[in-house]
Design an enzyme around this catalytic site. Structure first.
Site, short mmCIF file in Angstrom:
data_model
loop_
_atom_site.label_atom_id
_atom_site.label_comp_id
_atom_site.label_asym_id
_atom_site.label_seq_id
_atom_site.Cartn_x
_atom_site.Cartn_y
_atom_site.Cartn_z
N GLU A 38 91.58 55.32 -61.46
CA GLU A 38 92.04 54.44 -62.55
C GLU A 38 92.65 53.18 -61.92
O GLU A 38 93.34 53.28 -60.89
CB GLU A 38 93.11 55.23 -63.33
CG GLU A 38 93.80 54.48 -64.44
CD GLU A 38 94.92 55.34 -65.09
OE1 GLU A 38 95.33 56.36 -64.49
OE2 GLU A 38 95.35 55.00 -66.20
N LYS A 109 90.79 53.41 -72.33
CA LYS A 109 91.65 54.61 -72.40
C LYS A 109 92.29 54.75 -73.78
O LYS A 109 92.99 53.85 -74.24
CB LYS A 109 92.73 54.51 -71.32
CG LYS A 109 93.60 55.73 -71.15
CD LYS A 109 94.55 55.51 -69.95
CE LYS A 109 95.37 56.74 -69.61
NZ LYS A 109 96.22 56.49 -68.42
N CYS A 151 92.47 59.47 -66.81
CA CYS A 151 93.76 60.10 -66.47
C CYS A 151 94.37 60.91 -67.61
O CYS A 151 93.86 61.95 -67.96
CB CYS A 151 94.72 59.06 -65.91
SG CYS A 151 95.99 59.82 -64.89
N VAL A 178 100.52 61.21 -61.88
CA VAL A 178 101.89 61.37 -61.39
C VAL A 178 102.42 62.75 -61.77
O VAL A 178 103.29 63.29 -61.09
CB VAL A 178 102.82 60.25 -61.88
CG1 VAL A 178 102.52 58.94 -61.18
CG2 VAL A 178 102.75 60.05 -63.38
C1 ACM Z 1 98.18 58.36 -66.17
O1 ACM Z 1 97.60 58.48 -67.24
N1 ACM Z 1 97.90 57.41 -65.33
C2 ACM Z 1 99.22 59.33 -65.80
#
Ligand code: ACM
Length: 270
Positions: A38, A109, A151, A178
């Site tokens: 990402e 996203k 992510c 994370v």
């Molecule tokens: C994330 O979605 N970068 C934790």
């Protein structure tokens, strides 16, 4: 089909350096499909909307997508990569898919994580599948059906399920993880949908603004039976290519009586 993931430590704001680093990792291996992390070109931890706007690029005209297209043409491959996309006045946390014939698709996203909500607009496009072709070992060409998620989309089971219902063989999953749970959770996502997942994470630490974020590495290739085919180290950059057969994702029959998709009781789900 050869699928590859690249795990790098991106330097914040140094787009050219990050793109060159990812391309040089890919150049040392051959694959039919690559997934990069990402926001691999910009780094993750923005501290203002203005900064995100400055580093975001138009898709597909921007220099990062164009560099990826050049590489996909040269290496006759497909690449999914996370970048910041500028579209009019909006900035999206996006991923692009490019191939030997050029730009194919963008995904924005849907489930923004934490402070991303301060800089990015949530995605406005539905989950979608793209058919990509790759050479068969017996000659001729085969097709894989791939879908993109980014992510934190992992924590909403609806993301992987939507892509599976649309017919995905492979979830392409650029990440900057994370939280520690995702690599293990992807085993369940793959098992409950019988799909492959290519989770390409980053490594390193970013200290910008008031936060220090450490990324967990552990990029992963997961099979439709929930096997971890590859898991990268926590702290080191990595590149890995794995042979898979996308057709393994197409039989959703668990046993003679149970089917993962047709046994769902959608009438009772709220
Ligand atoms: C994330 O979605 N970068 C934790």
């Amino acid at each position: 089909m050869k699928v590859g993931i690249v795990q790098i430590d991106s330097a914040f704001g140094e787009i050219q350096k990050n793109v060159e680093k990812a391309l040089s990792h890919m150049a040392s291996h051959a694959a039919d499909l690559w997934v990069l992390p990402e926001l691999f070109n910009t780094g993750y931890q923005f501290i203002s909307k203005e900064e995100a706007a400055k580093l975001a690029e138009a898709v597909p005209e921007g220099p990062t997508t164009q560099a990826l297209i050049r590489e996909a043409k040269r290496a006759k491959t497909h690449i999914v990569a996370g970048i910041a996309e500028r579209s009019g006045r909006k900035i999206y946390n996006a991923s692009v898919l490019v191939g030997p014939k050029g730009f194919i698709a963008v995904y924005r996203k849907l489930h923004l994580f934490y402070e991303e909500k301060r800089w990015f607009t949530p995605g406005n496009l539905p989950f979608k599948i793209e058919n990509i072709s790759y050479p068969s070992p017996k000659g001729g060409r085969m097709t894989a059906r791939i879908g993109m998620m980014i992510c934190f989309d992992w924590i909403f089971p609806e993301s992987a399920r939507s892509l599976a219902l649309l017919g995905a063989d492979i979830l392409c999953h650029p990440s900057n993880l994370v939280l520690t749970h995702c690599p293990d959770a992807m085993v369940t996502r793959c098992l409950e949908n019988r799909v492959f997942a290519l989770t390409a994470n980053r490594v390193g630490t970013e200290t910008r603004g008031k936060e220090k974020l450490t990324y967990i590495g552990k990029s992963q290739i997961t099979s439709p039976r929930g096997q971890v085919l590859y898991r990268a180290a926590e702290k080191k950059e990595a590149v890995w290519v794995q042979e898979i057969d996308p057709k393994e994702a197409r039989n959703k029959q668990i046993n003679a009586y149970n089917n993962l998709l047709t046994d769902r009781k959608t009438r009772f789900y709220r």
